[in-house]
Design an enzyme around this catalytic site. Sequence first.
Site, PDB file in Angstrom:
ATOM      1  N   SER B   8      35.338  40.664  45.228  1.00 37.06           N
ATOM      2  CA  SER B   8      33.964  40.175  45.049  1.00 37.06           C
ATOM      3  C   SER B   8      33.952  38.666  44.895  1.00 37.06           C
ATOM      4  O   SER B   8      34.934  38.070  44.452  1.00 37.06           O
ATOM      5  CB  SER B   8      33.333  40.808  43.816  1.00 37.06           C
ATOM      6  OG  SER B   8      32.076  40.201  43.549  1.00 37.06           O
ATOM      7  N   HIS B   9      32.811  38.053  45.221  1.00 37.81           N
ATOM      8  CA  HIS B   9      32.616  36.627  44.963  1.00 37.81           C
ATOM      9  C   HIS B   9      32.653  36.333  43.469  1.00 37.81           C
ATOM     10  O   HIS B   9      32.930  35.215  43.060  1.00 37.81           O
ATOM     11  CB  HIS B   9      31.259  36.179  45.496  1.00 37.81           C
ATOM     12  CG  HIS B   9      31.270  35.862  46.955  1.00 37.81           C
ATOM     13  ND1 HIS B   9      31.566  36.790  47.905  1.00 37.81           N
ATOM     14  CD2 HIS B   9      31.032  34.704  47.613  1.00 37.81           C
ATOM     15  CE1 HIS B   9      31.499  36.219  49.097  1.00 37.81           C
ATOM     16  NE2 HIS B   9      31.183  34.954  48.945  1.00 37.81           N
ATOM     17  N   SER B  10      32.290  37.341  42.690  1.00 39.25           N
ATOM     18  CA  SER B  10      32.183  37.146  41.258  1.00 39.25           C
ATOM     19  C   SER B  10      33.284  37.918  40.536  1.00 39.25           C
ATOM     20  O   SER B  10      33.457  39.125  40.759  1.00 39.25           O
ATOM     21  CB  SER B  10      30.798  37.627  40.796  1.00 39.25           C
ATOM     22  OG  SER B  10      30.839  38.022  39.447  1.00 39.25           O
TER      23      SER B  10
END
Lengths: 206, 132
Positions: B8-10
Amino acid sequence: MANKTKELFLKTADVIIENKNYLTELDAAIGDGDHGVNLARGFKKLKDKLENGSFESRSEVFKLTAMTLISNVGGASGPLYGTAFLNISKVIADSRLDLEDLVEISEEAIAGIQKRGRAEAGEKTMLDTLIPASESLKESRDNNLDLDTALKNCLQAAAAGMENTIEMQATKGRASYLGERSIGHQDPGATSSYLIIETFIKNSLK
Amino acid sequence: MVNILIISHSEKIAEGTKELAEEMKQAEVDIQVAGGTGDGQMGTDADLIEKKLKSMDCQDGIVVLADLGSAVMSFNMVKEWLSEDKQKKIKLANAPIVEGAVLAAVEASLGKNLEEVLAAIEKKSILNKNNL
């Protein structure tokens, strides 16, 4: 040749770092607002590596650039520019480049970006700068223009391509989530591609 | 056992998704995450994805869940760097990251093979919220 290429990428890094806020503002309008920050992070790292390294060939500099951007950018532009420069590293020679070589280099870069991003022309991406630039080089080659004229035409085509993204609706990347609201803004990826081409051309015309 | 990688980007999304999926495991399945850029920013770290894919047990396959653009792009690039044998056993699921990871944890821990896990999590019904 390796040293000239190193200087070229050091200048490119400076240009990207100088335009960090501009690119980020463009991205904030239609994306996640990190294009400038991401690219500047990658190019700062590249500067360190270039300044502290010595290189045997153009290919080696392109490869280092590719791997550094892939590892440090953090956004889609990392794998996209990374794959483009990696593809170039596989074909670029250390002899003087002619127009035919530049056509091949531009086609390799575009092929890399298309493989990675699966985008076509007209989708409001970096390709909308790069494809017209490459087409212009091909046209100049076919018309037997001299290298300096070809590069000037290429730069104009790249600028026009970048500006044309303002009217386009994004269908790839984060900006595509905005649908029609992406129209009216210049694409940050097309802009960073223009800045890279501009730096390459201006410094090779001297 | 099929193992799972969440990209994930996060970092928080990746960790949270893992936590949620872990709750549903019926047996030991290795669920790993590659979240964020490694320095606390939103984005993806190709080196981290590579490290995870190389360190995970790939014998029965790895199902990968990824969120947006560069997560998918970075994964596809890193995958090309691996051996052909590994490439065949590592599959990006065409599924939403949270629902996909939770269902993959269940299916994998029940001993399903790579194709079965993928088939289960790529069903359109996974997206149905109104007729649960």
